[in-house]
Scaffold this active site. Structure first.
Site, PDB file in Angstrom:
ATOM      1  N   ASN A   1       0.871  -1.169   0.000  1.00 35.00           N
ATOM      2  CA  ASN A   1       0.000   0.000   0.000  1.00 35.00           C
ATOM      3  C   ASN A   1       0.911   1.223   0.000  1.00 35.00           C
ATOM      4  O   ASN A   1       1.504   1.558   1.014  1.00 35.00           O
ATOM      5  CB  ASN A   1      -0.891  -0.009   1.257  1.00 35.00           C
ATOM      6  CG  ASN A   1      -1.657   1.293   1.411  1.00 35.00           C
ATOM      7  OD1 ASN A   1      -1.798   2.057   0.457  1.00 35.00           O
ATOM      8  ND2 ASN A   1      -2.156   1.548   2.614  1.00 35.00           N
ATOM      9  N   TRP A   2       0.988   1.864  -1.161  1.00 32.05           N
ATOM     10  CA  TRP A   2       1.912   2.998  -1.279  1.00 32.05           C
ATOM     11  C   TRP A   2       1.355   4.293  -0.704  1.00 32.05           C
ATOM     12  O   TRP A   2       2.057   5.309  -0.675  1.00 32.05           O
ATOM     13  CB  TRP A   2       2.274   3.222  -2.750  1.00 32.05           C
ATOM     14  CG  TRP A   2       3.307   2.278  -3.266  1.00 32.05           C
ATOM     15  CD1 TRP A   2       3.921   1.265  -2.584  1.00 32.05           C
ATOM     16  CD2 TRP A   2       3.864   2.272  -4.584  1.00 32.05           C
ATOM     17  NE1 TRP A   2       4.822   0.628  -3.400  1.00 32.05           N
ATOM     18  CE2 TRP A   2       4.809   1.232  -4.636  1.00 32.05           C
ATOM     19  CE3 TRP A   2       3.649   3.037  -5.733  1.00 32.05           C
ATOM     20  CZ2 TRP A   2       5.543   0.944  -5.788  1.00 32.05           C
ATOM     21  CZ3 TRP A   2       4.372   2.758  -6.882  1.00 32.05           C
ATOM     22  CH2 TRP A   2       5.309   1.706  -6.898  1.00 32.05           C
ATOM     23  N   LYS A   3       0.074   4.277  -0.320  1.00 33.64           N
ATOM     24  CA  LYS A   3      -0.557   5.505   0.219  1.00 33.64           C
ATOM     25  C   LYS A   3      -0.342   6.658  -0.770  1.00 33.64           C
ATOM     26  O   LYS A   3      -0.411   6.433  -1.977  1.00 33.64           O
ATOM     27  CB  LYS A   3       0.005   5.828   1.600  1.00 33.64           C
ATOM     28  CG  LYS A   3       0.018   4.598   2.503  1.00 33.64           C
ATOM     29  CD  LYS A   3       0.332   4.912   3.922  1.00 33.64           C
ATOM     30  CE  LYS A   3       0.453   3.613   4.700  1.00 33.64           C
ATOM     31  NZ  LYS A   3       0.241   3.784   6.122  1.00 33.64           N
TER      32      LYS A   3
ATOM     33  N   HIS B   1      -9.408   1.239   4.520  1.00 33.69           N
ATOM     34  CA  HIS B   1      -8.143   1.421   5.240  1.00 33.69           C
ATOM     35  C   HIS B   1      -8.358   2.372   6.416  1.00 33.69           C
ATOM     36  O   HIS B   1      -9.151   3.315   6.325  1.00 33.69           O
ATOM     37  CB  HIS B   1      -7.073   1.966   4.289  1.00 33.69           C
ATOM     38  CG  HIS B   1      -5.705   1.953   4.886  1.00 33.69           C
ATOM     39  ND1 HIS B   1      -5.262   2.953   5.721  1.00 33.69           N
ATOM     40  CD2 HIS B   1      -4.707   1.043   4.811  1.00 33.69           C
ATOM     41  CE1 HIS B   1      -4.034   2.651   6.128  1.00 33.69           C
ATOM     42  NE2 HIS B   1      -3.678   1.497   5.584  1.00 33.69           N
TER      43      HIS B   1
ATOM     44  N   GLU C   1      -6.710   4.781   7.495  1.00 35.72           N
ATOM     45  CA  GLU C   1      -6.488   6.213   7.217  1.00 35.72           C
ATOM     46  C   GLU C   1      -7.712   6.825   6.553  1.00 35.72           C
ATOM     47  O   GLU C   1      -8.019   8.002   6.759  1.00 35.72           O
ATOM     48  CB  GLU C   1      -5.219   6.392   6.366  1.00 35.72           C
ATOM     49  CG  GLU C   1      -3.971   6.191   7.214  1.00 35.72           C
ATOM     50  CD  GLU C   1      -2.771   5.652   6.469  1.00 35.72           C
ATOM     51  OE1 GLU C   1      -2.749   5.696   5.234  1.00 35.72           O
ATOM     52  OE2 GLU C   1      -1.846   5.176   7.150  1.00 35.72           O
TER      53      GLU C   1
ATOM     54  N   GLU D   1      -5.402  -4.847  10.529  1.00 41.19           N
ATOM     55  CA  GLU D   1      -4.400  -3.804  10.714  1.00 41.19           C
ATOM     56  C   GLU D   1      -4.678  -3.049  12.011  1.00 41.19           C
ATOM     57  O   GLU D   1      -5.477  -2.112  12.031  1.00 41.19           O
ATOM     58  CB  GLU D   1      -4.452  -2.825   9.535  1.00 41.19           C
ATOM     59  CG  GLU D   1      -4.145  -3.462   8.208  1.00 41.19           C
ATOM     60  CD  GLU D   1      -3.474  -2.488   7.258  1.00 41.19           C
ATOM     61  OE1 GLU D   1      -2.402  -2.825   6.746  1.00 41.19           O
ATOM     62  OE2 GLU D   1      -3.999  -1.375   7.053  1.00 41.19           O
TER      63      GLU D   1
ATOM     64  N   GLY E   1       2.454   2.397  10.662  1.00 35.80           N
ATOM     65  CA  GLY E   1       3.399   3.507  10.506  1.00 35.80           C
ATOM     66  C   GLY E   1       4.080   3.928  11.795  1.00 35.80           C
ATOM     67  O   GLY E   1       4.715   4.969  11.872  1.00 35.80           O
TER      68      GLY E   1
ATOM     69  N   SER F   1       3.432  -2.025  10.301  1.00 32.24           N
ATOM     70  CA  SER F   1       4.888  -2.030  10.482  1.00 32.24           C
ATOM     71  C   SER F   1       5.542  -3.372  10.140  1.00 32.24           C
ATOM     72  O   SER F   1       6.452  -3.814  10.841  1.00 32.24           O
ATOM     73  CB  SER F   1       5.256  -1.581  11.908  1.00 32.24           C
ATOM     74  OG  SER F   1       4.823  -0.245  12.126  1.00 32.24           O
TER      75      SER F   1
ATOM     76  N   GLY G   1       2.862  -1.010   4.247  1.00 29.82           N
ATOM     77  CA  GLY G   1       2.895   0.411   3.896  1.00 29.82           C
ATOM     78  C   GLY G   1       4.318   0.872   3.665  1.00 29.82           C
ATOM     79  O   GLY G   1       4.925   0.616   2.619  1.00 29.82           O
ATOM     80  N   GLY G   2       4.884   1.544   4.658  1.00 29.06           N
ATOM     81  CA  GLY G   2       6.203   2.176   4.543  1.00 29.06           C
ATOM     82  C   GLY G   2       7.279   1.320   3.898  1.00 29.06           C
ATOM     83  O   GLY G   2       8.007   1.781   3.004  1.00 29.06           O
TER      84      GLY G   2
HETATM   85  C1  PEP Z   1      -0.728   0.222   5.910  1.00 26.15           C
HETATM   86  O1  PEP Z   1      -0.835   1.411   5.666  1.00 26.15           O
HETATM   87  O2  PEP Z   1      -1.562  -0.571   5.445  1.00 26.15           O
HETATM   88  C2  PEP Z   1       0.393  -0.201   6.745  1.00 26.15           C
HETATM   89  C3  PEP Z   1       0.358  -1.398   7.261  1.00 26.15           C
HETATM   90  O3  PEP Z   1       1.411   0.702   6.935  1.00 26.15           O
HETATM   91  P1  PEP Z   1       2.858   0.400   7.618  1.00 26.15           P
HETATM   92  O4  PEP Z   1       3.359  -0.880   7.030  1.00 26.15           O
HETATM   93  O5  PEP Z   1       3.686   1.589   7.232  1.00 26.15           O
HETATM   94  O6  PEP Z   1       2.612   0.300   9.078  1.00 26.15           O
END
Ligand code: PEP
Length: 250
Positions: free
Chosen positions: A10-12, A96, A98, A168, A174, A214, A235-236
């Protein structure tokens, strides 16, 4: 029961089309021939065409990060399932945290989006997860059950064939804090039991439940070795080709 794991990025709101092309130029050789897991990258809408072009003929799929529940209409800023399909998109993230936290997404709109995605034949990655206060108050199970039951409302097991759920925990997204593999597996078991109630045992046994929060190259293997964890939403750590490839190859 063996469920093929899905490792999804997930590149956001990161990367331009040029940066997307550069990512795949580095990433694809690192995962070429990797057939153990399904790999999907979900970039921002404006990068979808570049991503689809880049992955042609490879083992990597492309997904969107959201969709609207109507086919078309006066909904400024929204994108429909039909538009995604026309482009060649196969996967989409729904609900999601966010979107829930910053853009007014509710359990009801998650349900509308999920229904639209599944009806269109997209593989929908539906995100659920508790915030820190809910976990600390001992409400995790109740929250997960509520989010699932409302997201799955009025969707038949037949229609839900391409459903994937991502657990999640919001406190792990994040933040660098990861749920322990055991704690994630516990939450996954709650989600699977709710899916059993709604869709039946046979369906639930095949439902893929991803962990997100994470995930990094150094914790991916411990998480993925849990029987209950059927992949990851990253994500990150998915923004860097080497780091995402290392997660794919956990
Ligand atoms: C996400 O946004 O779905 C996520 C899991 O982010 P991160 O891996 O950065 O915690």
């Amino acid at each position: 029961m063996s469920r093929t794991k899905l490792i999804a990025a997930n590149w956001k709101m990161y990367k331009t089309p040029d940066q997307t092309r550069a990512f795949f130029a580095d990433f694809l050789p690192l995962v070429s021939g990797h057939t153990r897991d399904e790999i999907v990258v979900c970039p921002p809408y404006v990068d979808l065409a570049a991503a689809l072009e880049a992955v042609k003929g490879s083992n990597v799929g492309v997904g969107a990060q959201n969709l609207h529940w109507k086919d078309e209409g006066a909904f400024t800023g929204e994108i429909s399932a039909q538009m995604l399909l026309a482009l060649g998109i196969t996967h989409v993230i729904v609900g999601h945290s966010e979107r829930r936290q910053y853009f007014g997404e509710t359990d009801d709109t998650v349900n509308l989006r999920l229904k639209a995605a599944l009806e269109a034949g997209l593989t929908a990655i539906c995100c659920v997860g508790e915030v820190l206060e809910e976990r600390e108050a001992g409400l995790t199970e109740e929250v997960l059950r509520r989010q699932c039951v409302r997201a799955f409302h009025a969707i038949s097991a037949k229609k839900a064939a391409k459903l994937v759920v991502a657990y999640e925990p919001v406190w792990a997204i994040g933040t660098g804090k990861t749920a322990t593999p055991e704690l994630a597996a516990e939450a996954h078991a709650v989600i699977r039991s709710e899916a059993t109630e709604v869709f039946g045992e046979e369906f639930a046994a095949e439902l893929r439940i991803l962990y997100g929060g994470s995930v990094k190259p150094d914790n991916a293997s411990a998480l993925m070795s849990q029987e209950e964890i059927d992949g990851a939403l990253v994500g990150g750590a998915s923004l860097d080709p080497k780091s995402f490839a290392a997660i794919v190859k956990y």
